[in-house]
Scaffold this motif. Structure first.
Motif, PDB file in Angstrom:
ATOM      1  N   UNK A 306       0.917  -1.146  -0.061  1.00  0.00           N
ATOM      2  CA  UNK A 306       0.156  -0.021  -0.083  1.00  0.00           C
ATOM      3  C   UNK A 306       1.162   1.172   0.109  1.00  0.00           C
ATOM      4  N   UNK A 307       0.650   2.226  -0.902  1.00  0.00           N
ATOM      5  CA  UNK A 307       1.324   3.433  -0.910  1.00  0.00           C
ATOM      6  C   UNK A 307       0.659   4.568  -0.134  1.00  0.00           C
ATOM      7  N   UNK A 308       1.475   5.140   0.859  1.00  0.00           N
ATOM      8  CA  UNK A 308       1.225   5.973   1.599  1.00  0.00           C
ATOM      9  C   UNK A 308       2.095   7.282   1.447  1.00  0.00           C
ATOM     10  N   UNK A 309       1.905   8.542   2.077  1.00  0.00           N
ATOM     11  CA  UNK A 309       2.760   9.778   1.836  1.00  0.00           C
ATOM     12  C   UNK A 309       3.790   9.288   2.187  1.00  0.00           C
ATOM     13  N   UNK A 310       4.322   8.518   3.020  1.00  0.00           N
ATOM     14  CA  UNK A 310       5.508   8.209   3.751  1.00  0.00           C
ATOM     15  C   UNK A 310       6.408   7.087   2.518  1.00  0.00           C
ATOM     16  N   UNK A 311       5.690   6.632   1.544  1.00  0.00           N
ATOM     17  CA  UNK A 311       5.993   5.576   0.872  1.00  0.00           C
ATOM     18  C   UNK A 311       5.767   4.278   0.904  1.00  0.00           C
ATOM     19  N   UNK A 312       6.143   3.121   0.695  1.00  0.00           N
ATOM     20  CA  UNK A 312       5.435   1.790   0.721  1.00  0.00           C
ATOM     21  C   UNK A 312       5.344   1.331   2.306  1.00  0.00           C
ATOM     22  N   UNK A 313       4.186   0.647   2.122  1.00  0.00           N
ATOM     23  CA  UNK A 313       3.576   0.255   3.545  1.00  0.00           C
ATOM     24  C   UNK A 313       2.978  -1.363   3.135  1.00  0.00           C
ATOM     25  N   UNK A 314       3.722  -2.242   4.329  1.00  0.00           N
ATOM     26  CA  UNK A 314       3.282  -3.673   4.093  1.00  0.00           C
ATOM     27  C   UNK A 314       2.641  -4.114   5.420  1.00  0.00           C
ATOM     28  N   UNK A 315       1.956  -3.208   6.264  1.00  0.00           N
ATOM     29  CA  UNK A 315       1.506  -3.541   7.507  1.00  0.00           C
ATOM     30  C   UNK A 315       2.385  -3.754   8.581  1.00  0.00           C
ATOM     31  N   UNK A 316       3.797  -3.670   8.305  1.00  0.00           N
ATOM     32  CA  UNK A 316       4.949  -3.790   9.283  1.00  0.00           C
ATOM     33  C   UNK A 316       5.167  -5.216   9.539  1.00  0.00           C
ATOM     34  N   UNK A 317       4.075  -5.941   9.539  1.00  0.00           N
ATOM     35  CA  UNK A 317       4.603  -7.419   9.742  1.00  0.00           C
ATOM     36  C   UNK A 317       3.940  -8.251   8.691  1.00  0.00           C
ATOM     37  N   UNK A 318       4.384  -9.589   8.629  1.00  0.00           N
ATOM     38  CA  UNK A 318       3.780 -10.585   7.692  1.00  0.00           C
ATOM     39  C   UNK A 318       2.363 -10.934   7.960  1.00  0.00           C
TER      40      UNK A 318
END
Length: 363
Positions: A306-318
């Protein structure tokens, strides 16, 4: 934002997976140690049971590049297919790892033909005294660059005094796909606690990632120990300016993806790659089913970026592991942006098409 579910892609170990899409098919290469493997399938889900399997190259035995072939990557560059990989001398072991290149057929042809590949040797112009693995190549503002993981360059280049417990990321500009045109420049070292396991600090497995709209560009790299559940991924944002300047790169303040605290797995996510489908992006990486698997059983998984203002995001955990692609697809963007089933680069225009080979409108 919670993590998306984690979709299992391969049923067999495929460490360091690297995918390329061309000619209406997906091609997968991964670490197989004694050969350069290549699998292909029309959709990502077909890699579970029905990929076409066959190596495209085996090194001649007892040569300085015939052992521990690691992390191959298939790239179409300047009209030809190339494979970049690390290999070692069987008599010297890991310390002899260097980067090598294979040349394949024109990129207008199917790369999965072993008769059309040739050994081109090490990357010309690289300092062959430095241990080097996990090389990746990308184009940035009209120039080619190679980023790889290497042991630190010692002061005064006294190569008999090398720290083997530290792995850094280096960048080299290329004048063509097989020739370095600059000195190697350090752009990332393991200076964060989460990049370490005890005294061992590791930054490796770099992969180029760019937002579909170009709002974020940079590298995702793996860190900590790949043979443990503590393996994870983080980012280096490209800030602009000269990529050969360390000041052009900014490390994330925390990992991009790591184990979830619930302890259910998958474990040790790392060394993956990224594919853009229209406005959507997926991460494909390896992870194990058990926290005690170590280097064994590293299978390919898929998770939505997922793309946010800060950059890529994967939910932080698997996310939780699943093979239910219908459940996985809930909430995804399923429409076809151009109405033709593919974007202007020839890629499937939505993730569902990449998974199942068909599109489904959300209207």
């Amino acid at each position: 934002m919670p993590p998306q579910p984690c979709l299992n892609i391969t049923s067999k170990p495929t460490p360091d997976p690297h995918f390329t899409y061309a000619h209406g098919k997906f091609y997968l290469t991964f670490t197989a140690n004694d050969r350069i493997p290549m699998w292909e399938a029309p959709t990502l889900l077909d890699f579970w049971e029905n990929p076409k399997i066959g190596p495209v190259w085996r090194p001649p035995p007892n040569t300085p590049h015939s052992s521990r072939l690691w992390a191959p990557e298939l790239h179409a560059l300047q009209g030809r297919w190339y494979i970049y990989y690390a290999a070692a001398d069987p008599e010297k072991g890991n310390k002899s790892h260097r980067m090598f290149v294979l040349g394949g057929p024109p990129d207008s042809e199917d790369p999965h033909d072993a008769s059309k590949w040739e050994f081109l040797g090490p990357i010309k112009g690289m300092d062959q005294r430095q241990w080097a693995i996990d090389g990746t190549v990308f184009e940035l503002d009209g120039e080619l660059y190679l980023v790889y993981s290497g042991w630190p360059v010692p002061p005064e280049r006294e190569w008999d005094d090398v720290r083997e417990d530290q792995q850094l990321l280096y960048i080299v500009r290329l004048s063509d796909p097989t020739t370095a045109a600059s000195e190697a420049v350090e752009i990332c070292r393991p200076d964060q606690p989460w990049e370490h396991l005890g005294h061992i600090g590791i930054c490796e497995g770099p992969q180029w990632l760019e937002a579909p709209d170009g709002s974020w560009r940079g590298l995702v790299y793996s860190c900590s120990a790949s043979w443990t559940k503590h393996y994870k991924m983080a980012t280096l944002k490209c800030l602009g300016g000269d990529p050969l300047s360390p000041e052009s790169w900014k490390k994330s303040s925390k990992p991009l993806l790591q184990n979830a605290e619930h302890g259910e797995g998958p474990f040790g996510p790392g060394h993956g790659c990224f594919l853009n489908f229209g406005s959507e992006t997926v991460a494909l990486f390896h992870a194990t089913d058990k926290d005690t698997d170590g280097s064994q059983g590293r299978k390919c998984r898929l998770q939505i970026v997922e793309w946010c203002d800060e950059g890529p995001h994967l939910g932080e955990v698997v996310g939780n592991s699943t093979r239910d692609h219908d459940k996985f697809s809930e909430g995804l963007m399923l429409s076809v942006p151009d109405g033709k089933g593919a974007d202007t680069d020839g890629h499937p225009s939505c993730i569902l098409h990449a998974l199942r080979g068909k599109t489904k409108s959300n209207t």
